[in-house]
Design a protein around this motif. Structure first.
Motif, PDB file in Angstrom:
ATOM      1  N   VAL A  49      32.642  -2.506   8.307  1.00 33.09           N
ATOM      2  CA  VAL A  49      33.259  -1.787   9.420  1.00 33.09           C
ATOM      3  C   VAL A  49      34.765  -1.625   9.175  1.00 33.09           C
ATOM      4  N   GLU A  50      35.409  -2.661   8.658  1.00 32.69           N
ATOM      5  CA  GLU A  50      36.832  -2.542   8.327  1.00 32.69           C
ATOM      6  C   GLU A  50      37.060  -1.418   7.320  1.00 32.69           C
ATOM      7  N   LEU A  51      36.203  -1.336   6.297  1.00 33.16           N
ATOM      8  CA  LEU A  51      36.336  -0.283   5.293  1.00 33.16           C
ATOM      9  C   LEU A  51      36.153   1.093   5.929  1.00 33.16           C
ATOM     10  N   ALA A  52      35.142   1.228   6.780  1.00 32.56           N
ATOM     11  CA  ALA A  52      34.906   2.512   7.456  1.00 32.56           C
ATOM     12  C   ALA A  52      36.102   2.892   8.326  1.00 32.56           C
ATOM     13  N   VAL A  53      36.615   1.939   9.097  1.00 29.83           N
ATOM     14  CA  VAL A  53      37.758   2.202   9.972  1.00 29.83           C
ATOM     15  C   VAL A  53      38.981   2.576   9.143  1.00 29.83           C
ATOM     16  N   THR A  54      39.187   1.879   8.040  1.00 37.28           N
ATOM     17  CA  THR A  54      40.321   2.189   7.162  1.00 37.28           C
ATOM     18  C   THR A  54      40.216   3.606   6.622  1.00 37.28           C
ATOM     19  N   GLU A  55      39.027   4.001   6.184  1.00 37.89           N
ATOM     20  CA  GLU A  55      38.837   5.360   5.658  1.00 37.89           C
ATOM     21  C   GLU A  55      39.077   6.402   6.745  1.00 37.89           C
ATOM     22  N   LEU A  56      38.532   6.167   7.930  1.00 34.40           N
ATOM     23  CA  LEU A  56      38.712   7.122   9.030  1.00 34.40           C
ATOM     24  C   LEU A  56      40.188   7.221   9.433  1.00 34.40           C
ATOM     25  N   ALA A  57      40.854   6.076   9.558  1.00 36.43           N
ATOM     26  CA  ALA A  57      42.262   6.069   9.967  1.00 36.43           C
ATOM     27  C   ALA A  57      43.151   6.686   8.887  1.00 36.43           C
TER      28      ALA A  57
END
Length: 188
Positions: A26-34
């Protein structure tokens, strides 16, 4: 919000929900989206992150004020830029973009199949929250894992003091609790 702080808050929230096992994804997904918001909408652009647990998945949405729909580049994996949406697609059950009246939301769904959804984890998180409130911990500060682990130790010690004051045997209760935990972990 700075990406490091955003990831820390995501990890804390998932821990509170008993879903820390998916924190890295989830951290990786959030980082990519942000990162996409920063690159394509602008640094400092307002954005809203929503984490929504659903039956067997966690929906991650990042809303911004742009109507520009992201599209994966058909680039080379060796390139430094342009891989984020491919990565998002590979690691999530599904992803997409939803246009809104004020912009868009780019979302993905992360599997929660391997997360223990038991009420025990949720109850433990509630007990820890209440315990930290009772001992006067600052609720505005996101505690680290080490701080939360110490709180767990303190809760267990307080319960053992209570048990001993009632005439119970703390060692016997600890042994039974460990057996229950091991049986439930093996069954999961």
């Amino acid at each position: 919000m700075e990406l490091r702080l955003l990831r820390k808050r995501v990890r804390y929230t998932l821990g509170q929900w008993g879903a820390a096992v998916v924190a890295d994804e989830v951290e990786l997904a959030v980082t990519e989206l942000a990162t996409n918001v920063i690159k394509h909408v602008g640094e400092g652009a307002a954005a809203t992150l929503i984490l929504e647990p659903r039956q067997d998945r966690l929906r991650v949405e990042l809303h911004d004020k742009s109507h520009e729909v992201p599209t994966p580049r058909s680039g080379n994996w060796e390139e430094e830029c342009g891989r984020g949406l491919h990565l998002l697609s590979a690691m999530s059950l599904d992803w997409g973009t939803l246009l809104t009246a004020t912009g868009k939301a780019v979302w993905c769904e992360i599997s929660l199949d391997h997360v223990l959804h038991g009420r025990r984890v949720q109850r433990a998180a509630a007990v820890l929250d209440e315990y930290r409130r009772m001992v006067g911990a600052d609720s505005a500060v996101v505690p680290s894992y080490a701080v939360m682990e110490e709180s767990v130790t303190d809760v267990i010690a307080d319960l053992l003091h209570w048990l001993a004051a009632q005439g119970g045997d703390p060692d016997e209760v600890l042994d039974r609790a460990q057996m229950h935990f091991e049986e439930e972990t093996e069954a999961a």
